[in-house]
Design an enzyme around this catalytic site. Sequence first.
Site, short mmCIF file in Angstrom:
data_model
loop_
_atom_site.label_atom_id
_atom_site.label_comp_id
_atom_site.label_asym_id
_atom_site.label_seq_id
_atom_site.Cartn_x
_atom_site.Cartn_y
_atom_site.Cartn_z
N TYR A 181 -2.97 2.04 -15.54
CA TYR A 181 -1.91 1.27 -14.86
C TYR A 181 -2.13 -0.23 -15.08
CZ TYR A 181 1.44 -0.08 -11.25
OH TYR A 181 2.52 -0.62 -10.58
N ASN A 226 2.20 7.09 3.25
CA ASN A 226 1.27 8.09 3.78
C ASN A 226 1.14 7.97 5.30
OD1 ASN A 226 0.65 9.23 1.36
ND2 ASN A 226 -1.54 8.74 1.42
N ARG A 247 -4.46 -5.66 1.95
CA ARG A 247 -3.23 -5.76 1.14
C ARG A 247 -2.23 -6.59 1.94
NH1 ARG A 247 -6.37 -3.44 -1.69
NH2 ARG A 247 -6.00 -1.68 -3.09
N1 LIG Z 1 6.29 -0.57 -5.06
C1 LIG Z 1 5.29 -1.41 -5.32
O1 LIG Z 1 4.52 -1.78 -4.42
C2 LIG Z 1 5.11 -1.99 -6.69
C3 LIG Z 1 4.13 -2.99 -6.85
C4 LIG Z 1 3.95 -3.53 -8.12
C5 LIG Z 1 4.73 -3.12 -9.19
N2 LIG Z 1 5.66 -2.17 -9.00
C6 LIG Z 1 6.45 -1.74 -10.17
O2 LIG Z 1 7.82 -1.66 -9.82
C7 LIG Z 1 8.41 -0.56 -10.53
C8 LIG Z 1 9.12 0.38 -9.55
O3 LIG Z 1 8.17 0.89 -8.65
P1 LIG Z 1 8.57 1.82 -7.43
O4 LIG Z 1 7.64 1.53 -6.33
O5 LIG Z 1 10.03 1.75 -7.20
O6 LIG Z 1 8.17 3.24 -8.01
P2 LIG Z 1 8.99 4.61 -8.13
O7 LIG Z 1 8.01 5.63 -8.58
O8 LIG Z 1 9.75 4.89 -6.90
O9 LIG Z 1 10.02 4.28 -9.29
C9 LIG Z 1 9.75 4.44 -10.66
C10 LIG Z 1 10.97 5.08 -11.31
O10 LIG Z 1 10.74 5.18 -12.72
C11 LIG Z 1 11.12 6.48 -13.15
N3 LIG Z 1 10.35 6.78 -14.37
C12 LIG Z 1 9.01 6.97 -14.47
N4 LIG Z 1 8.69 7.24 -15.76
C13 LIG Z 1 9.85 7.20 -16.46
C14 LIG Z 1 10.17 7.40 -17.83
N5 LIG Z 1 9.24 7.68 -18.74
N6 LIG Z 1 11.47 7.30 -18.21
C15 LIG Z 1 12.44 7.02 -17.30
N7 LIG Z 1 12.20 6.83 -15.99
C16 LIG Z 1 10.90 6.92 -15.59
C17 LIG Z 1 10.79 7.38 -11.99
O11 LIG Z 1 11.48 8.62 -12.03
C18 LIG Z 1 11.23 6.51 -10.81
O12 LIG Z 1 12.61 6.67 -10.52
C19 LIG Z 1 7.29 0.09 -11.33
O13 LIG Z 1 7.32 -0.41 -12.65
C20 LIG Z 1 6.04 -0.36 -10.62
O14 LIG Z 1 4.92 -0.40 -11.49
C21 LIG Z 1 5.87 -1.58 -7.78
O1 LIG Z 2 1.20 -3.87 -5.34
C1 LIG Z 2 0.71 -3.56 -6.40
O2 LIG Z 2 0.55 -4.35 -7.30
C2 LIG Z 2 0.31 -2.12 -6.63
O3 LIG Z 2 0.12 -1.59 -5.37
C3 LIG Z 2 -0.14 -0.27 -5.27
O4 LIG Z 2 -1.51 -0.02 -5.54
P1 LIG Z 2 -2.48 -0.05 -4.28
O5 LIG Z 2 -2.61 -1.42 -3.72
O6 LIG Z 2 -3.71 0.65 -4.62
O7 LIG Z 2 -1.63 0.73 -3.21
P2 LIG Z 2 -1.91 2.02 -2.32
O8 LIG Z 2 -2.14 3.23 -3.12
O9 LIG Z 2 -0.82 2.03 -1.33
O10 LIG Z 2 -3.30 1.65 -1.62
C4 LIG Z 2 -3.46 0.49 -0.82
C5 LIG Z 2 -4.73 0.60 -0.05
O11 LIG Z 2 -4.59 1.63 0.93
C6 LIG Z 2 -5.65 2.55 0.84
N1 LIG Z 2 -5.11 3.88 1.26
C7 LIG Z 2 -4.20 4.53 0.50
C8 LIG Z 2 -3.68 5.73 0.91
C9 LIG Z 2 -4.12 6.28 2.12
O12 LIG Z 2 -3.69 7.38 2.56
N2 LIG Z 2 -5.04 5.60 2.84
C10 LIG Z 2 -5.53 4.41 2.45
O13 LIG Z 2 -6.38 3.82 3.15
C11 LIG Z 2 -6.16 2.48 -0.58
O14 LIG Z 2 -7.52 2.83 -0.65
C12 LIG Z 2 -5.95 1.00 -0.88
O15 LIG Z 2 -7.06 0.28 -0.45
C13 LIG Z 2 0.81 0.60 -6.04
O16 LIG Z 2 0.31 1.87 -6.17
C14 LIG Z 2 1.14 0.06 -7.38
O17 LIG Z 2 2.32 0.64 -7.81
C15 LIG Z 2 1.39 -1.39 -7.34
O18 LIG Z 2 1.54 -1.89 -8.62
#
Ligand SMILES: NC(=O)c1ccc[n+]([C@@H]2O[C@H](COP(=O)([O-])OP(=O)(O)OC[C@H]3O[C@@H](n4cnc5c(N)ncnc54)[C@H](O)[C@@H]3O)[C@@H](O)[C@H]2O)c1
Ligand SMILES: O=C(O)[C@H]1O[C@H](OP(=O)(O)OP(=O)(O)OC[C@H]2O[C@@H](n3ccc(=O)[nH]c3=O)[C@H](O)[C@@H]2O)[C@H](O)[C@@H](O)[C@@H]1O
Length: 361
Positions: A181, A226, A247
């Site tokens: 990632y 979660n 976070r």
């Molecule tokens: N939510 C966050 O906290 C967060 C933080 C940092 C970056 N991002 C980035 O923002 C974007 C959206 O994240 P999200 O939280 O909405 O996640 P999400 O999983 O809800 O959305 C991702 C979407 O991409 C689609 N997808 C995955 N692989 C694909 C493929 N090969 N072809 C076509 N579609 C595909 C999935 O079906 C889904 O609809 C991602 O690129 C993620 O890395 C999210």
């Molecule tokens: O914001 C971002 O840049 C990234 O944040 C997340 O990554 P992460 O911060 O690891 O997010 P979580 O999986 O939600 O975990 C956050 C924290 O919660 C903790 N956690 C997670 C799940 C849980 O049930 N309990 C718990 O304590 C994890 O250990 C971690 O420390 C997302 O998974 C990525 O898509 C995104 O790019």
Amino acid sequence: MASNGEKQSAATKAPPAPSPLRTSKFCQPNMRILITGGAGFIGSHLVDRLMENEKNEVIVVDNYFTGSKDNLRKWISHPRFELIRHDVTEPLLVEVDQIYHLACPASPIFYKHNPVKFLCIRFFKFESGNGYIDGQIIEAQNALPMILLTSTSEVYGDPLIHPQPETYWGNVNPIGVRSCYDEGKRVAETLMFDYHRQHGIEIRVARIFNTYGPRMNIDDGRVVSNFIAQALRDEPLTVQAPGTQTRSFCYVSDMVDGLIRLMEGEHTGPINLGNPGEFVEPSTPQTGEFTMLELAETVKELINPDVKIVTVENTPDDPRQRKPDITKAKELLGWEPKIKLREGLPLMEEDFRLRLGVPKK
Ligand SMILES: NC(=O)c1ccc[n+]([C@@H]2O[C@H](COP(=O)([O-])OP(=O)(O)OC[C@H]3O[C@@H](n4cnc5c(N)ncnc54)[C@H](O)[C@@H]3O)[C@@H](O)[C@H]2O)c1
Ligand SMILES: O=C(O)[C@H]1O[C@H](OP(=O)(O)OP(=O)(O)OC[C@H]2O[C@@H](n3ccc(=O)[nH]c3=O)[C@H](O)[C@@H]2O)[C@H](O)[C@@H](O)[C@@H]1O
């Protein structure tokens, strides 16, 4: 099944020619916007916001790996909306003005499921896009689409500088279980800037920090979804050890606003988009940066005071602290988040209650 040769020629073929009506004297052409991953959590909220503007036509491309058609229910069969089931690792020829590139499994439990494929999604997409934005198509079209990449705060890895400004190059383990990632997004950023420098492609790079809100997958695996699902199901909230890791959480409507401002503005980025909680008055103890234990306690207090909090094992390389420095977003985009965690959590609770069928007592 298409042979390699056929795939290759699809990748280098020009997209369909624009309709002559688009340049006719009496036509006010709409902005045609492609959103990859538009059926997902952030993507579907972005669709909602962009569809509010009657000058926008929105095309969503998604393979529903983690997203769902349900998130776009209200737009299906709208005349300004199209939905295409497609995997972005395969070529696709479309004629658009802007691309928001969100497609990518974002939750650790999903991206760790098939790291090799998912690393590729993050950078091969640009290679398959090569035929689309490279070579003869550059000659053929006057205006190339502008591309916005949704990168991540994970490019900073386990950061040694806190909060993280865009100038920080990060502390990422290149061979760990999260690397598909983190490193994938870093390579995607590199490719964006190389396309920009080499081919003059207009790019935007957003570094998104943890975003939450309605429509997150209920069993998404990320911490806010979660904890809310666990609280509503009367299951213990699983704080991963040690629980002191931090976070900063941004509500999805703020995030969508930031993404659109970045696309519409004049700056390539990278720009951090996230919620450091700076708008909170200094007298308030809330800072916008929470330990996972504090988050669990807040969810318990707001949603289910009887629920237990347990400590469970963590996975390797979990960043110990994270908070965005959003000075650049404030100065260049005039953007800052408005929704505090305590305001956003109840909005997400409402959506989860509906989907889980757990009414409020
Ligand atoms: N939510 C966050 O906290 C967060 C933080 C940092 C970056 N991002 C980035 O923002 C974007 C959206 O994240 P999200 O939280 O909405 O996640 P999400 O999983 O809800 O959305 C991702 C979407 O991409 C689609 N997808 C995955 N692989 C694909 C493929 N090969 N072809 C076509 N579609 C595909 C999935 O079906 C889904 O609809 C991602 O690129 C993620 O890395 C999210
Ligand atoms: O914001 C971002 O840049 C990234 O944040 C997340 O990554 P992460 O911060 O690891 O997010 P979580 O999986 O939600 O975990 C956050 C924290 O919660 C903790 N956690 C997670 C799940 C849980 O049930 N309990 C718990 O304590 C994890 O250990 C971690 O420390 C997302 O998974 C990525 O898509 C995104 O790019």
